[in-house]
Design a protein around this motif. Structure first.
Motif, PDB file in Angstrom:
ATOM      1  N   SER A  26       0.637  -1.147   0.196  1.00  0.00           N
ATOM      2  CA  SER A  26       0.073   0.124   0.025  1.00  0.00           C
ATOM      3  C   SER A  26       0.921   1.356  -0.046  1.00  0.00           C
ATOM      4  O   SER A  26       2.106   1.300   0.427  1.00  0.00           O
ATOM      5  CB  SER A  26      -0.898  -0.027   1.078  1.00  0.00           C
ATOM      6  N   GLN A  27       0.091   2.370  -0.325  1.00  0.00           N
ATOM      7  CA  GLN A  27       0.807   3.794  -0.451  1.00  0.00           C
ATOM      8  C   GLN A  27      -0.060   4.520   0.391  1.00  0.00           C
ATOM      9  O   GLN A  27      -1.321   4.222   0.441  1.00  0.00           O
ATOM     10  CB  GLN A  27       1.170   3.987  -2.036  1.00  0.00           C
ATOM     11  N   THR A  57     -10.927   2.203  -1.725  1.00  0.00           N
ATOM     12  CA  THR A  57     -10.720   2.204  -0.096  1.00  0.00           C
ATOM     13  C   THR A  57     -11.555   3.182   0.644  1.00  0.00           C
ATOM     14  O   THR A  57     -11.770   4.205  -0.101  1.00  0.00           O
ATOM     15  CB  THR A  57      -9.299   2.125   0.075  1.00  0.00           C
ATOM     16  N   GLU A  58     -11.580   3.325   1.750  1.00  0.00           N
ATOM     17  CA  GLU A  58     -12.253   4.197   2.696  1.00  0.00           C
ATOM     18  C   GLU A  58     -11.638   4.019   4.127  1.00  0.00           C
ATOM     19  O   GLU A  58     -11.362   2.891   4.389  1.00  0.00           O
ATOM     20  CB  GLU A  58     -13.689   4.441   2.743  1.00  0.00           C
ATOM     21  N   LEU A  87      -4.536   8.890   3.801  1.00  0.00           N
ATOM     22  CA  LEU A  87      -5.288   7.551   3.282  1.00  0.00           C
ATOM     23  C   LEU A  87      -4.633   6.473   2.551  1.00  0.00           C
ATOM     24  O   LEU A  87      -3.821   6.761   1.612  1.00  0.00           O
ATOM     25  CB  LEU A  87      -6.374   7.998   2.233  1.00  0.00           C
ATOM     26  N   PRO A  88      -4.597   5.366   3.570  1.00  0.00           N
ATOM     27  CA  PRO A  88      -3.883   4.251   2.798  1.00  0.00           C
ATOM     28  C   PRO A  88      -4.539   3.771   1.547  1.00  0.00           C
ATOM     29  O   PRO A  88      -5.843   3.388   1.363  1.00  0.00           O
ATOM     30  CB  PRO A  88      -4.032   3.298   3.871  1.00  0.00           C
ATOM     31  N   VAL A  89      -3.658   3.431   0.393  1.00  0.00           N
ATOM     32  CA  VAL A  89      -4.432   3.042  -0.749  1.00  0.00           C
ATOM     33  C   VAL A  89      -3.615   1.858  -1.017  1.00  0.00           C
ATOM     34  O   VAL A  89      -2.473   1.768  -1.190  1.00  0.00           O
ATOM     35  CB  VAL A  89      -3.878   4.464  -1.831  1.00  0.00           C
ATOM     36  N   PRO A  90      -4.238   0.630  -1.528  1.00  0.00           N
ATOM     37  CA  PRO A  90      -3.583  -0.306  -2.205  1.00  0.00           C
ATOM     38  C   PRO A  90      -2.721  -0.234  -3.245  1.00  0.00           C
ATOM     39  O   PRO A  90      -3.088   0.688  -4.243  1.00  0.00           O
ATOM     40  CB  PRO A  90      -4.581  -1.477  -2.338  1.00  0.00           C
ATOM     41  N   GLY A  91      -1.388  -0.799  -3.448  1.00  0.00           N
ATOM     42  CA  GLY A  91      -0.749  -0.600  -4.732  1.00  0.00           C
ATOM     43  C   GLY A  91      -1.180  -0.877  -5.827  1.00  0.00           C
ATOM     44  O   GLY A  91      -1.039  -0.657  -6.864  1.00  0.00           O
ATOM     45  N   ASP A  92      -2.226  -2.274  -5.883  1.00  0.00           N
ATOM     46  CA  ASP A  92      -2.829  -2.529  -7.069  1.00  0.00           C
ATOM     47  C   ASP A  92      -4.224  -1.845  -7.152  1.00  0.00           C
ATOM     48  O   ASP A  92      -5.448  -2.682  -7.585  1.00  0.00           O
ATOM     49  CB  ASP A  92      -3.127  -4.010  -6.988  1.00  0.00           C
ATOM     50  N   ASN A 122       0.500  10.098  -6.708  1.00  0.00           N
ATOM     51  CA  ASN A 122       1.694  10.295  -7.331  1.00  0.00           C
ATOM     52  C   ASN A 122       2.637  10.804  -6.170  1.00  0.00           C
ATOM     53  O   ASN A 122       3.802  11.258  -6.118  1.00  0.00           O
ATOM     54  CB  ASN A 122       1.716  11.458  -8.232  1.00  0.00           C
ATOM     55  N   GLY A 123       1.968  10.816  -4.899  1.00  0.00           N
ATOM     56  CA  GLY A 123       3.105  10.863  -3.683  1.00  0.00           C
ATOM     57  C   GLY A 123       2.944  12.383  -3.452  1.00  0.00           C
ATOM     58  O   GLY A 123       3.426  12.478  -2.212  1.00  0.00           O
TER      59      GLY A 123
END
Length: 160
Positions: free
Chosen positions: A39-40, A79-80, A94-99, A148-149
């Motif tokens: 995740s990112q 995600t939420e 907010l944690p976002v899955p890498g996929d 994009n970070g």
């Protein structure tokens, strides 16, 4: 007895060499697909010019994705998460899955567009996203975000 000692020493040498030099099999245990699922965090700064009074700090933020090539396709919830927000401006991660892109249905054809949505009963009356609550200011900017970070700025206002 001497043969047993030589056999024991040879086995020990093999065991030590396998610990210090990873073989091709050990290197292959970290496939690229595993790394892409990590995740990112999506950094979002909520900002606005209204005088904000927050009675209920519980904010739910949702990330959606949709194919840019499909105009009428419904967006997919990626995600939420819930956050405690006590002041505006405020920044969340907010944690976002890498996929994330692979979760979008129907599958993207010409790139992906991401946006966020919020659910917040900031005035504490038991009804979220209604008059008196803090909400995304769609008049100022649609809540599109990029994975994009960089910190993404989302404008909010009090619904009137």
């Amino acid at each position: 007895m001497k043969n047993h000692l030589l056999l024991f020493m040879a086995a020990g040498t093999l065991a030590l060499s396998s610990c210090t030099q990873p073989g091709k099999k050990d290197q292959a245990t970290t496939p690229a697909s595993t790394e892409s699922v990590k995740s990112q965090n999506l950094k979002i700064e909520f900002t606005g010019t209204d005088a904000f009074t927050i009675k209920n700090a519980k904010l739910k933020v949702s990330l959606y994705g949709v194919s840019e090539g499909l105009q009428d396709a419904p967006a997919t919830l990626i995600t939420e998460s819930e956050f405690e927000v006590k002041t505006i401006p405020y920044t969340i991660e907010l944690p976002v899955p890498g996929d994330a892109e692979s979760k979008i249905n129907p599958k993207p054809t010409n790139g992906v567009k991401y946006y966020i949505a919020t659910e917040w009963d900031s005035d504490g009356n038991g009804k979220a996203n209604e008059k008196g609550d803090i909400f995304i200011d769609h008049d100022k900017a649609f809540p599109n975000v990029k994975l994009n970070g960089e910190t993404q700025k989302i404008y909010v206002k009090v619904l009137k």
